[in-house]
Design a protein around this motif. Structure first.
Motif, PDB file in Angstrom:
ATOM      1  N   ARG A   1      -0.311  35.785   3.847  1.00 50.77           N
ATOM      2  CA  ARG A   1       0.176  35.035   2.688  1.00 50.77           C
ATOM      3  C   ARG A   1      -0.499  33.670   2.674  1.00 50.77           C
ATOM      4  O   ARG A   1      -0.453  32.959   3.686  1.00 50.77           O
ATOM      5  N   PRO A   2      -1.129  33.302   1.558  1.00 49.73           N
ATOM      6  CA  PRO A   2      -1.789  31.993   1.537  1.00 49.73           C
ATOM      7  C   PRO A   2      -0.772  30.851   1.633  1.00 49.73           C
ATOM      8  O   PRO A   2       0.251  30.866   0.943  1.00 49.73           O
ATOM      9  N   ILE A   3      -1.069  29.898   2.478  1.00 53.70           N
ATOM     10  CA  ILE A   3      -0.146  28.796   2.760  1.00 53.70           C
ATOM     11  C   ILE A   3      -0.122  27.784   1.598  1.00 53.70           C
ATOM     12  O   ILE A   3      -1.176  27.427   1.078  1.00 53.70           O
TER      13      ILE A   3
ATOM     14  N   ASP B   1     -14.445  27.703  -1.375  1.00 54.15           N
ATOM     15  CA  ASP B   1     -13.463  28.036  -0.333  1.00 54.15           C
ATOM     16  C   ASP B   1     -14.244  28.271   0.953  1.00 54.15           C
ATOM     17  O   ASP B   1     -14.971  29.266   1.083  1.00 54.15           O
ATOM     18  N   LEU B   2     -14.117  27.348   1.895  1.00 50.72           N
ATOM     19  CA  LEU B   2     -14.934  27.415   3.115  1.00 50.72           C
ATOM     20  C   LEU B   2     -14.363  28.373   4.163  1.00 50.72           C
ATOM     21  O   LEU B   2     -15.024  28.684   5.140  1.00 50.72           O
ATOM     22  N   THR B   3     -13.137  28.815   3.965  1.00 49.77           N
ATOM     23  CA  THR B   3     -12.468  29.704   4.927  1.00 49.77           C
ATOM     24  C   THR B   3     -11.798  30.836   4.135  1.00 49.77           C
ATOM     25  O   THR B   3     -10.582  30.893   4.028  1.00 49.77           O
ATOM     26  N   PHE B   4     -12.607  31.732   3.603  1.00 55.52           N
ATOM     27  CA  PHE B   4     -12.153  32.695   2.604  1.00 55.52           C
ATOM     28  C   PHE B   4     -11.077  33.656   3.116  1.00 55.52           C
ATOM     29  O   PHE B   4     -10.121  33.952   2.406  1.00 55.52           O
ATOM     30  N   GLY B   5     -11.222  34.134   4.353  1.00 52.73           N
ATOM     31  CA  GLY B   5     -10.231  35.060   4.933  1.00 52.73           C
ATOM     32  C   GLY B   5      -9.994  36.254   4.018  1.00 52.73           C
ATOM     33  O   GLY B   5     -10.931  36.899   3.541  1.00 52.73           O
ATOM     34  N   GLY B   6      -8.732  36.537   3.723  1.00 55.51           N
ATOM     35  CA  GLY B   6      -8.404  37.630   2.810  1.00 55.51           C
ATOM     36  C   GLY B   6      -8.544  37.217   1.350  1.00 55.51           C
ATOM     37  O   GLY B   6      -8.267  38.012   0.444  1.00 55.51           O
ATOM     38  N   GLY B   7      -8.922  35.972   1.110  1.00 59.07           N
ATOM     39  CA  GLY B   7      -9.163  35.508  -0.254  1.00 59.07           C
ATOM     40  C   GLY B   7      -7.907  35.157  -1.036  1.00 59.07           C
ATOM     41  O   GLY B   7      -7.955  35.000  -2.256  1.00 59.07           O
ATOM     42  N   GLY B   8      -6.780  35.012  -0.354  1.00 60.44           N
ATOM     43  CA  GLY B   8      -5.516  34.731  -1.046  1.00 60.44           C
ATOM     44  C   GLY B   8      -5.550  33.440  -1.867  1.00 60.44           C
ATOM     45  O   GLY B   8      -5.191  33.444  -3.055  1.00 60.44           O
ATOM     46  N   HIS B   9      -6.010  32.358  -1.259  1.00 60.71           N
ATOM     47  CA  HIS B   9      -6.085  31.089  -1.996  1.00 60.71           C
ATOM     48  C   HIS B   9      -7.103  31.203  -3.140  1.00 60.71           C
ATOM     49  O   HIS B   9      -6.848  30.754  -4.257  1.00 60.71           O
TER      50      HIS B   9
ATOM     51  N   ASN C   1     -20.830  30.568   9.075  1.00 63.42           N
ATOM     52  CA  ASN C   1     -20.011  29.440   9.501  1.00 63.42           C
ATOM     53  C   ASN C   1     -20.137  28.354   8.428  1.00 63.42           C
ATOM     54  O   ASN C   1     -21.239  28.106   7.922  1.00 63.42           O
ATOM     55  N   PHE C   2     -19.028  27.711   8.108  1.00 61.69           N
ATOM     56  CA  PHE C   2     -19.116  26.705   7.038  1.00 61.69           C
ATOM     57  C   PHE C   2     -19.942  25.488   7.449  1.00 61.69           C
ATOM     58  O   PHE C   2     -20.283  24.659   6.621  1.00 61.69           O
ATOM     59  N   SER C   3     -20.280  25.405   8.728  1.00 60.83           N
ATOM     60  CA  SER C   3     -21.123  24.278   9.157  1.00 60.83           C
ATOM     61  C   SER C   3     -22.486  24.328   8.462  1.00 60.83           C
ATOM     62  O   SER C   3     -23.176  23.318   8.398  1.00 60.83           O
TER      63      SER C   3
ATOM     64  N   MET D   1     -10.372  24.011   2.710  1.00 64.59           N
ATOM     65  CA  MET D   1     -10.516  24.531   4.078  1.00 64.59           C
ATOM     66  C   MET D   1      -9.122  24.865   4.582  1.00 64.59           C
ATOM     67  O   MET D   1      -8.274  23.982   4.650  1.00 64.59           O
ATOM     68  N   ASP D   2      -8.916  26.131   4.907  1.00 61.14           N
ATOM     69  CA  ASP D   2      -7.628  26.579   5.459  1.00 61.14           C
ATOM     70  C   ASP D   2      -7.950  26.932   6.910  1.00 61.14           C
ATOM     71  O   ASP D   2      -8.349  28.040   7.218  1.00 61.14           O
ATOM     72  N   LEU D   3      -7.792  25.921   7.773  1.00 60.71           N
ATOM     73  CA  LEU D   3      -8.473  25.971   9.066  1.00 60.71           C
ATOM     74  C   LEU D   3      -7.898  26.922  10.103  1.00 60.71           C
ATOM     75  O   LEU D   3      -8.537  27.214  11.101  1.00 60.71           O
ATOM     76  N   GLY D   4      -6.723  27.410   9.906  1.00 63.27           N
ATOM     77  CA  GLY D   4      -6.143  28.261  10.950  1.00 63.27           C
ATOM     78  C   GLY D   4      -6.910  29.551  11.116  1.00 63.27           C
ATOM     79  O   GLY D   4      -7.801  29.860  10.342  1.00 63.27           O
ATOM     80  N   ILE D   5      -6.537  30.278  12.137  1.00 69.94           N
ATOM     81  CA  ILE D   5      -7.054  31.635  12.216  1.00 69.94           C
ATOM     82  C   ILE D   5      -6.200  32.484  11.288  1.00 69.94           C
ATOM     83  O   ILE D   5      -5.065  32.119  10.971  1.00 69.94           O
ATOM     84  N   SER D   6      -6.738  33.619  10.876  1.00 68.72           N
ATOM     85  CA  SER D   6      -5.958  34.456   9.966  1.00 68.72           C
ATOM     86  C   SER D   6      -5.002  35.333  10.769  1.00 68.72           C
ATOM     87  O   SER D   6      -5.216  35.579  11.965  1.00 68.72           O
ATOM     88  N   SER D   7      -3.973  35.824  10.098  1.00 71.78           N
ATOM     89  CA  SER D   7      -3.044  36.758  10.744  1.00 71.78           C
ATOM     90  C   SER D   7      -3.828  37.957  11.256  1.00 71.78           C
ATOM     91  O   SER D   7      -3.551  38.491  12.325  1.00 71.78           O
TER      92      SER D   7
HETATM   93  C1  LIG Z   1      -6.292  31.058   7.799  1.00 75.81           C
HETATM   94  S1  LIG Z   1      -7.650  32.039   7.428  1.00 75.81           S
HETATM   95  C2  LIG Z   1      -7.912  31.742   5.741  1.00 75.81           C
HETATM   96  C3  LIG Z   1      -7.008  32.525   4.860  1.00 75.81           C
HETATM   97  C4  LIG Z   1      -7.309  32.364   3.402  1.00 75.81           C
HETATM   98  N1  LIG Z   1      -7.106  31.021   2.935  1.00 75.81           N
HETATM   99  C5  LIG Z   1      -6.476  33.334   2.583  1.00 75.81           C
HETATM  100  O1  LIG Z   1      -5.709  32.876   1.719  1.00 75.81           O
HETATM  101  O2  LIG Z   1      -6.585  34.540   2.784  1.00 75.81           O
HETATM  102  C6  LIG Z   1      -9.007  31.185   8.124  1.00 75.81           C
HETATM  103  C7  LIG Z   1     -10.336  31.881   7.948  1.00 75.81           C
HETATM  104  O3  LIG Z   1     -11.329  30.894   8.179  1.00 75.81           O
HETATM  105  C8  LIG Z   1     -12.385  31.456   8.869  1.00 75.81           C
HETATM  106  N2  LIG Z   1     -13.049  30.357   9.569  1.00 75.81           N
HETATM  107  C9  LIG Z   1     -12.507  29.514  10.467  1.00 75.81           C
HETATM  108  N3  LIG Z   1     -13.413  28.617  10.872  1.00 75.81           N
HETATM  109  C10 LIG Z   1     -14.551  28.889  10.176  1.00 75.81           C
HETATM  110  C11 LIG Z   1     -15.846  28.304  10.147  1.00 75.81           C
HETATM  111  N4  LIG Z   1     -16.157  27.268  10.906  1.00 75.81           N
HETATM  112  N5  LIG Z   1     -16.763  28.828   9.302  1.00 75.81           N
HETATM  113  C12 LIG Z   1     -16.454  29.895   8.526  1.00 75.81           C
HETATM  114  N6  LIG Z   1     -15.269  30.496   8.525  1.00 75.81           N
HETATM  115  C13 LIG Z   1     -14.324  29.999   9.344  1.00 75.81           C
HETATM  116  C14 LIG Z   1     -11.768  32.481   9.771  1.00 75.81           C
HETATM  117  O4  LIG Z   1     -12.703  33.485  10.108  1.00 75.81           O
HETATM  118  C15 LIG Z   1     -10.611  32.998   8.927  1.00 75.81           C
HETATM  119  O5  LIG Z   1     -10.972  34.159   8.228  1.00 75.81           O
END
Ligand SMILES: C[S@@+](CC[C@H](N)C(=O)[O-])C[C@H]1O[C@@H](n2cnc3c(N)ncnc32)[C@H](O)[C@@H]1O
Length: 315
Positions: free
Chosen positions: A9-11, A36-44, A90-92, A119-125
């Motif tokens: 669930r997107p925070i 979106d630098l941390t796409f994950g499941g793309g919720g946000h 990596n978003f770097s 940037m949603d910096l946490g790790i994903s579920s």
């Molecule tokens: C908490 S999840 C993001 C969830 C997303 N906002 C959503 O709504 O589904 C964090 C994601 O950021 C990615 N991530 C973390 N650090 C990263 C980095 N330095 N570069 C690219 N991706 C990164 C992880 O692989 C993970 O998929």
């Protein structure tokens, strides 16, 4: 196909949408360029595209190979229609990607700057729950912890087995704020003389027994800080965050909103100080004097939201 990202669930998504809609372009109903630098499941990302003006486009990054596989299937239509541009990296390295086709032309077509970055910096579920990732001490798996498991970088097992004791203790203290770091490092080093530490439970056991008996059953599990520290070190999380913020501000268009959600104080401190520094240097405004946190309802539904802090800067 099983969708491992479904549960995520997107925070603070409502707060993020409300802030996004305060952008002048959103008010004037003009298309926005989002990153979106941390796409994950793309919720946000999905929620933003659904709520922002028609014609808005999203550039997405994520370093996790599973995210790449999932995105190419789940968002095939948006990618085909040019609504989402996904870069598996990596978003770097985002600045370099923005200098190359097709993102270069895309950014130019929006006048040269990004209107909203997240940037949603946490790790994903998904990452936490996948036992083979070795991120959670609650799941039996190899001590890996790399978000990009195709990278050459060291794994958590490499660190716990190969670092000199003092470096290991410093790492646990610096990245985990673990006050028992010396004792834990000493116990790890004693154990690894007997056998190489391979699994999450190998490490969890050592940390658990390093804690005095009366502190072993508190609210947070004794291994929490050690596992966090190793994950941060393996992924260079604080370094990449520190490095990305200035280039990110540079990439923003005037009035652009830069949003960061952090999950522990080390990350939050980096974001907070950088925002203050920018403000002092007249580079924009801090929109969140205090960081936003999840509301009661969200906390009830999603316990992982409890440590999330959202900070927003407007250029
Ligand atoms: C908490 S999840 C993001 C969830 C997303 N906002 C959503 O709504 O589904 C964090 C994601 O950021 C990615 N991530 C973390 N650090 C990263 C980095 N330095 N570069 C690219 N991706 C990164 C992880 O692989 C993970 O998929």
């Amino acid at each position: 196909m099983h969708n491992p990202f479904k549960g995520h669930r997107p925070i603070m998504v409502q707060e993020i949408i409300a802030l996004a809609l305060s952008h002048p372009k959103a008010i004037e109903n003009r298309p926005m360029l989002v990153m979106d630098l941390t796409f994950g499941g793309g919720g946000h990302s999905k929620a933003l595209l659904e709520n922002l003006p028609e014609g808005s486009v999203l550039m997405a990054f994520d370093q996790d190979p599973d995210v790449k596989k999932h995105t190419e299937v789940e968002y095939a239509e948006e990618i085909k229609e040019g609504k989402i541009y996904f870069t598996p990296a990596n978003f770097s390295s985002f600045s370099a990607s923005l200098e190359e086709s097709p993102l270069k032309e895309l950014v130019a077509s929006f006048g040269g700057g990004v209107d909203l970055s997240l940037m949603d910096l946490g790790i994903s579920s998904h990452q936490l729950d996948t036992a083979e990732r070795g991120i959670s001490f609650r799941r039996e798996g190899l001590l890996d912890m790399r978000m990009n498991y195709e990278s050459q970088g060291p794994t958590a097992a490499d660190l716990v087995n190969d670092l000199p004791e003092k470096e290991l203790a410093d790492l646990l203290f610096e990245y985990g704020e673990e006050t028992l770091s010396r004792r834990i490092a000493a116990n790890i080093c004693a154990k690894r003389k007997e056998k190489r530490l391979e699994t999450t439970s190998d490490l969890e056991e050592i940390v658990f027994t390093s804690y005095p008996a009366k502190f072993r059953h508190g609210r947070t599990h004794p291994a929490t800080k050690t596992f966090q520290a190793l994950r941060i070190a393996v992924n260079g999380e604080l370094e990449v965050l520190t490095q990305v913020l200035d280039p990110l501000l540079l990439a923003m268009a005037p009035k652009g909103l830069l949003m960061a959600i952090s999950f522990h104080s080390l990350e939050d401190r980096i974001v907070k100080h950088k925002f203050k520094f920018w403000k002092i240097n007249s580079q924009g405004t801090i929109l969140t004097k205090r960081p936003l946190t999840s509301g009661k309802e969200e906390l009830q539904e999603n316990p992982r939201a409890r440590s999330a802090k959202l900070r927003v800067f407007q250029k």
